[in-house]
Design a protein around this motif. Sequence first.
Motif, PDB file in Angstrom:
ATOM      1  N   UNK A  32       0.835  -1.213   0.247  1.00  0.00           N
ATOM      2  CA  UNK A  32       0.113  -0.374  -0.047  1.00  0.00           C
ATOM      3  C   UNK A  32       0.793   1.583   0.043  1.00  0.00           C
ATOM      4  N   UNK A  33       1.830   1.103   0.559  1.00  0.00           N
ATOM      5  CA  UNK A  33       2.641   2.370   0.874  1.00  0.00           C
ATOM      6  C   UNK A  33       3.473   2.291  -0.757  1.00  0.00           C
ATOM      7  N   UNK A  34       3.501   1.400  -0.923  1.00  0.00           N
ATOM      8  CA  UNK A  34       3.744   2.022  -3.441  1.00  0.00           C
ATOM      9  C   UNK A  34       3.028   2.467  -3.183  1.00  0.00           C
ATOM     10  N   UNK A  35       1.967   2.102  -3.784  1.00  0.00           N
ATOM     11  CA  UNK A  35       0.936   2.991  -4.180  1.00  0.00           C
ATOM     12  C   UNK A  35       0.052   4.093  -3.583  1.00  0.00           C
ATOM     13  N   UNK A  36       0.285   4.492  -2.326  1.00  0.00           N
ATOM     14  CA  UNK A  36       0.598   5.673  -2.291  1.00  0.00           C
ATOM     15  C   UNK A  36       1.620   7.185  -2.370  1.00  0.00           C
ATOM     16  N   UNK A  37       2.556   6.296  -2.804  1.00  0.00           N
ATOM     17  CA  UNK A  37       3.594   7.459  -2.675  1.00  0.00           C
ATOM     18  C   UNK A  37       3.396   7.569  -5.018  1.00  0.00           C
ATOM     19  N   UNK A  38       2.758   6.034  -5.213  1.00  0.00           N
ATOM     20  CA  UNK A  38       2.595   6.916  -6.654  1.00  0.00           C
ATOM     21  C   UNK A  38       1.319   7.809  -6.669  1.00  0.00           C
ATOM     22  N   UNK A  39       0.187   7.509  -5.898  1.00  0.00           N
ATOM     23  CA  UNK A  39      -0.540   8.354  -5.706  1.00  0.00           C
ATOM     24  C   UNK A  39      -0.455  10.115  -5.816  1.00  0.00           C
ATOM     25  N   UNK A  40       1.269   9.955  -4.855  1.00  0.00           N
ATOM     26  CA  UNK A  40       1.358  10.793  -4.498  1.00  0.00           C
ATOM     27  C   UNK A  40       2.505  11.687  -5.832  1.00  0.00           C
ATOM     28  N   UNK A  41       2.640  11.029  -5.892  1.00  0.00           N
ATOM     29  CA  UNK A  41       3.658  11.651  -7.447  1.00  0.00           C
ATOM     30  C   UNK A  41       2.861  12.140  -8.718  1.00  0.00           C
ATOM     31  N   UNK A  42       1.784  11.407  -8.416  1.00  0.00           N
ATOM     32  CA  UNK A  42       0.422  11.953 -10.002  1.00  0.00           C
ATOM     33  C   UNK A  42       0.424  13.357  -8.912  1.00  0.00           C
ATOM     34  N   UNK A  43      -0.302  13.177  -7.502  1.00  0.00           N
ATOM     35  CA  UNK A  43      -0.507  14.326  -7.682  1.00  0.00           C
ATOM     36  C   UNK A  43       0.531  15.661  -7.440  1.00  0.00           C
ATOM     37  N   UNK A  44       1.467  14.998  -7.141  1.00  0.00           N
ATOM     38  CA  UNK A  44       2.501  17.090  -7.481  1.00  0.00           C
ATOM     39  C   UNK A  44       2.577  16.836  -9.259  1.00  0.00           C
ATOM     40  N   UNK A  45       1.749  16.060  -9.740  1.00  0.00           N
ATOM     41  CA  UNK A  45       2.321  16.570 -11.401  1.00  0.00           C
ATOM     42  C   UNK A  45       0.411  17.108 -11.391  1.00  0.00           C
ATOM     43  N   UNK A  46      -0.225  17.203 -10.642  1.00  0.00           N
ATOM     44  CA  UNK A  46      -1.328  18.345 -11.255  1.00  0.00           C
ATOM     45  C   UNK A  46      -2.763  17.432 -11.192  1.00  0.00           C
ATOM     46  N   UNK A  47      -2.386  15.985 -10.831  1.00  0.00           N
ATOM     47  CA  UNK A  47      -3.593  15.489 -10.349  1.00  0.00           C
ATOM     48  C   UNK A  47      -4.375  15.358  -9.814  1.00  0.00           C
ATOM     49  N   UNK A  48      -6.137  16.434  -9.899  1.00  0.00           N
ATOM     50  CA  UNK A  48      -6.626  16.841  -8.927  1.00  0.00           C
ATOM     51  C   UNK A  48      -7.112  14.619  -8.373  1.00  0.00           C
ATOM     52  N   UNK A  49      -7.854  14.193  -9.117  1.00  0.00           N
ATOM     53  CA  UNK A  49      -8.321  12.775  -8.565  1.00  0.00           C
ATOM     54  C   UNK A  49      -7.107  11.763  -7.409  1.00  0.00           C
ATOM     55  N   UNK A  50      -6.134  12.221  -8.192  1.00  0.00           N
ATOM     56  CA  UNK A  50      -5.104  11.538  -7.289  1.00  0.00           C
ATOM     57  C   UNK A  50      -5.011  12.567  -5.547  1.00  0.00           C
ATOM     58  N   UNK A  51      -5.506  13.770  -5.873  1.00  0.00           N
ATOM     59  CA  UNK A  51      -4.571  14.156  -4.659  1.00  0.00           C
ATOM     60  C   UNK A  51      -6.246  13.839  -4.158  1.00  0.00           C
ATOM     61  N   UNK A  52      -7.558  14.085  -4.854  1.00  0.00           N
ATOM     62  CA  UNK A  52      -8.497  13.505  -4.242  1.00  0.00           C
ATOM     63  C   UNK A  52      -8.251  12.283  -3.302  1.00  0.00           C
ATOM     64  N   UNK A  53      -8.000  11.420  -4.239  1.00  0.00           N
ATOM     65  CA  UNK A  53      -7.733   9.749  -3.472  1.00  0.00           C
ATOM     66  C   UNK A  53      -6.601  10.176  -1.846  1.00  0.00           C
ATOM     67  N   UNK A  54      -5.108  10.460  -2.151  1.00  0.00           N
ATOM     68  CA  UNK A  54      -4.693  10.993  -1.264  1.00  0.00           C
ATOM     69  C   UNK A  54      -4.811  11.358  -0.263  1.00  0.00           C
ATOM     70  N   UNK A  55      -5.566  12.501  -0.114  1.00  0.00           N
ATOM     71  CA  UNK A  55      -6.081  13.227   1.419  1.00  0.00           C
ATOM     72  C   UNK A  55      -7.838  12.825   1.564  1.00  0.00           C
ATOM     73  N   UNK A  56      -8.632  11.578   0.894  1.00  0.00           N
ATOM     74  CA  UNK A  56      -9.086  10.383   1.615  1.00  0.00           C
ATOM     75  C   UNK A  56      -7.721   9.329   2.513  1.00  0.00           C
ATOM     76  N   UNK A  57      -6.931   8.656   1.750  1.00  0.00           N
ATOM     77  CA  UNK A  57      -5.998   7.567   1.875  1.00  0.00           C
ATOM     78  C   UNK A  57      -5.767   7.957   3.590  1.00  0.00           C
ATOM     79  N   UNK A  58      -4.791   9.707   3.094  1.00  0.00           N
ATOM     80  CA  UNK A  58      -4.059   9.790   4.082  1.00  0.00           C
ATOM     81  C   UNK A  58      -5.203   9.735   5.810  1.00  0.00           C
ATOM     82  N   UNK A  59      -6.088  10.232   5.170  1.00  0.00           N
ATOM     83  CA  UNK A  59      -7.560  10.399   6.826  1.00  0.00           C
ATOM     84  C   UNK A  59      -8.095   8.733   6.921  1.00  0.00           C
ATOM     85  N   UNK A  60      -8.388   8.224   6.150  1.00  0.00           N
ATOM     86  CA  UNK A  60      -8.348   6.897   5.992  1.00  0.00           C
ATOM     87  C   UNK A  60      -7.934   5.603   7.607  1.00  0.00           C
ATOM     88  N   UNK A  61      -6.591   5.682   6.407  1.00  0.00           N
ATOM     89  CA  UNK A  61      -5.736   4.764   6.796  1.00  0.00           C
ATOM     90  C   UNK A  61      -5.069   4.326   7.793  1.00  0.00           C
TER      91      UNK A  61
END
Length: 146
Positions: free
Chosen positions: A68-97
């Motif tokens: 899961x850490x690898x997947x969340x790290x990839x989400x963070x990379x996508x969000x850093x490149x501007x993906x709103x969807x990845x940012x929203x998922x990252x935001x949700x996962x860091x709260x829920x996990x």
Amino acid sequence: MDTNTYSAPEAALLHDSRTRQAFGTVRNSITVYGALGGAALLAVVAVAVDGHLVNTFMWVRAVLLPVVAVLVHRLAGSAARGSRRAFERLSALTLIMPIAIVGVDLIPGVCPRWYAAMQVVCMLPVVRAAFAVRGSALRAAFPKAR
């Protein structure tokens, strides 16, 4: 592939030093979480090799958390490149996990106390990432959709 359309101010915010620093904090936190998850897996292996009881829950959790850490790290990379969807998922996962993982560990009989304590330590970097994701720099870079 995620396509994003940004106005000029929003696109500029992705390259702002505060935004880059916040994403650096998130990525670093997730990397530390992955390393701690790997250490937790090694601890479970060591305990099992030593002949102590390790239940299926502990094995599954110990294997899944570094993945899961690898997947969340990839989400963070996508969000850093501007993906709103990845940012929203990252935001949700860091709260829920942290809530879900620590909450399940608190159920009596699910796992030994030492394992629950180790899982709490593993979640501390995720909590740090959750605060960074919800900080002013990233909120400005990803304003709420209208």
